[in-house]
Scaffold this motif. Structure first.
Motif, PDB file in Angstrom:
ATOM      1  N   GLY A  82       0.829  -1.198   0.000  1.00  0.00           N
ATOM      2  CA  GLY A  82       0.000   0.000   0.000  1.00  0.00           C
ATOM      3  C   GLY A  82       0.860   1.243   0.000  1.00  0.00           C
ATOM      4  N   LEU A  83       0.204   2.392   0.123  1.00  0.00           N
ATOM      5  CA  LEU A  83       0.896   3.675   0.130  1.00  0.00           C
ATOM      6  C   LEU A  83       0.398   4.507   1.301  1.00  0.00           C
ATOM      7  N   THR A  84       1.300   5.267   1.912  1.00  0.00           N
ATOM      8  CA  THR A  84       0.896   6.192   2.961  1.00  0.00           C
ATOM      9  C   THR A  84       0.912   7.614   2.413  1.00  0.00           C
ATOM     10  N   PHE A  85       0.193   8.489   3.120  1.00  0.00           N
ATOM     11  CA  PHE A  85       0.143   9.908   2.774  1.00  0.00           C
ATOM     12  C   PHE A  85      -0.004  10.688   4.079  1.00  0.00           C
ATOM     13  N   PRO A  86       0.343  11.972   4.115  1.00  0.00           N
ATOM     14  CA  PRO A  86       0.246  12.737   5.360  1.00  0.00           C
ATOM     15  C   PRO A  86      -1.200  12.847   5.836  1.00  0.00           C
ATOM     16  N   ALA A  87      -1.396  12.737   7.135  1.00  0.00           N
ATOM     17  CA  ALA A  87      -2.734  12.905   7.701  1.00  0.00           C
ATOM     18  C   ALA A  87      -3.190  14.351   7.526  1.00  0.00           C
ATOM     19  N   LYS A  88      -4.493  14.534   7.484  1.00  0.00           N
ATOM     20  CA  LYS A  88      -5.126  15.861   7.376  1.00  0.00           C
ATOM     21  C   LYS A  88      -4.722  16.576   6.089  1.00  0.00           C
TER      22      LYS A  88
END
Length: 382
Positions: free
Chosen positions: A324-330
């Motif tokens: 999967g991929l992560t991204f910055p919260a908010k």
């Protein structure tokens, strides 16, 4: 490790050992902890559950558990109401005389933990997430941390669900005496089997399963869905989850408008999440904070690539770039970019990411491991 034997029986005469479970939501216990509760039954424990009553309690009663309705405000902060909850727990402990108490979620942890400390009953506290107030570290957050220090000081063990939460609380003096890291609630790999990756001929379906409130990232998901929908009109967006009453007025018109425009399919609360996941291609979880995300564990078990906010409780559930991929919260722009990135991959790439996710949860997050830890720690306390 067995936790019930003839010595226990001798100590209690003919009475079975009793575990009392304190929580704030019956469906959470049923969905993510029923195997733990069933393991207690198999070990010979009488298991009693205290929870605010709703229609989900019937599921636990049908499994043979005694459910004791204990009403309280899950998210309110009225000190009079909270003190009444503390008194309810004190009365409950006197009436039930449990040998061991397990607490889940903030109010049962705090008021139930304090009641157990006063009554000198062995208790186990499960910190399933820090919560908004603690995360913000304002006046309310500092007060909650101070309360936590008092409430869990004599706990037999404090369970944490991710390393970030654990380190934060230990730095603030919470759970130093005895603590242990759990792999979240784990995932039942039999109930959540691998599902073949679906055909993409009619477009890629993004699915978010979350409570509809700001801290679960609903604004970022809806914003990204609007943007991606314009640039990639063949993409489709699903949303499953119930409204939090206090924020329903903020999001219901937005969701209704996107639904009316054909850009979003809103399911509301559903009991067949695995079935909807199996028909989706990518699972999105833009939460601001988690203990350890059950949605992401179940998505990986199903064999779906995930997009998750880069926060404790989410990042542990995937191998970034592999499953999967992560991204910055908010960050709606960050989520939009993550969606564009996964859309740029080939079908076989997305399918392979899902397979890797399944392999990862099999290795790390099998719910049987969680059951083993509970039984081991309870055995030590007895």
């Amino acid at each position: 490790m067995p936790v019930y034997n003839s010595k226990d029986q001798h100590r209690h005469g003919d009475m079975r050992m009793k575990i009392l479970v304190l929580s704030n939501y019956a469906n959470g216990l049923f969905l993510f902890r029923k195997e733990v509760l069933q393991a207690f039954q198999r070990q010979g424990y009488e298991t009693v559950i205290s929870v605010p009553y709703d229609e989900n309690c019937r599921k636990l009663e049908d499994m043979g558990f005694l459910v004791l309705p204990t009403e309280f405000e899950r998210r309110g902060s009225n000190p009079v109401h909270d003190f009444k909850l503390f008194l309810k727990y004190m009365k409950l402990l006197k009436e039930q005389r449990p040998d061991v108490v397990l607490t889940y979620t903030i109010k049962p942890n705090l008021y139930g933990g304090l009641a157990c400390r006063i009554k000198r009953i062995p208790y186990f506290v499960n910190i399933t997430g820090l919560g908004t107030a603690v995360e913000k570290q304002g006046l309310m957050g500092r007060a909650l941390i101070a309360f936590y220090r008092v409430a869990v000081q004599k706990a037999a063990c404090v369970f944490f669900q991710n390393e970030g939460n654990k380190q934060f609380m230990l730095e603030h003096g919470v759970g130093k005496k005895r603590n242990r890291l759990l792999p979240g609630s784990g995932v039942n790999l039999q109930e959540h089997p691998y599902e073949s990756y679906p055909c993409e001929d009619e477009g890629i379906i993004f699915l978010a399963v979350l409570r509809i409130m700001k801290d679960k990232g609903i604004e970022e998901y809806l914003t990204a869905a609007q943007q991606i929908g314009k640039e990639f009109p063949e993409s489709r967006f699903y949303l499953a989850g119930e409204y939090e009453q206090e924020s329903k007025k903020d999001y219901e018109p937005w969701i209704q408008r996107l639904s009316d425009e054909g850009k979003l399919k809103y399911f509301g609360h559903i009991d067949n999440v695995p079935e909807v996941m199996a028909k989706s291609h990518v699972i999105v979880h833009p939460s601001y904070h988690e203990g350890l995300s059950n949605v992401l564990l179940e998505a990986a078990a199903c064999g779906r690539p995930v997009l998750a906010s880069d926060v404790p409780g989410c990042r542990e559930t995937l191998q970034n770039g592999l499953s999967g991929l992560t991204f910055p919260a908010k960050d709606a722009r960050g989520l939009t970019q993550a969606m564009k990135t996964i859309l740029s991959y080939s079908k076989s790439d997305r399918q392979e990411m899902g397979i890797r996710g399944r392999e990862y949860v099999e290795e790390v997050f099998d719910r049987q491991k969680v059951i083993g830890i509970y039984l081991e720690e309870i055995g030590k306390s007895l």
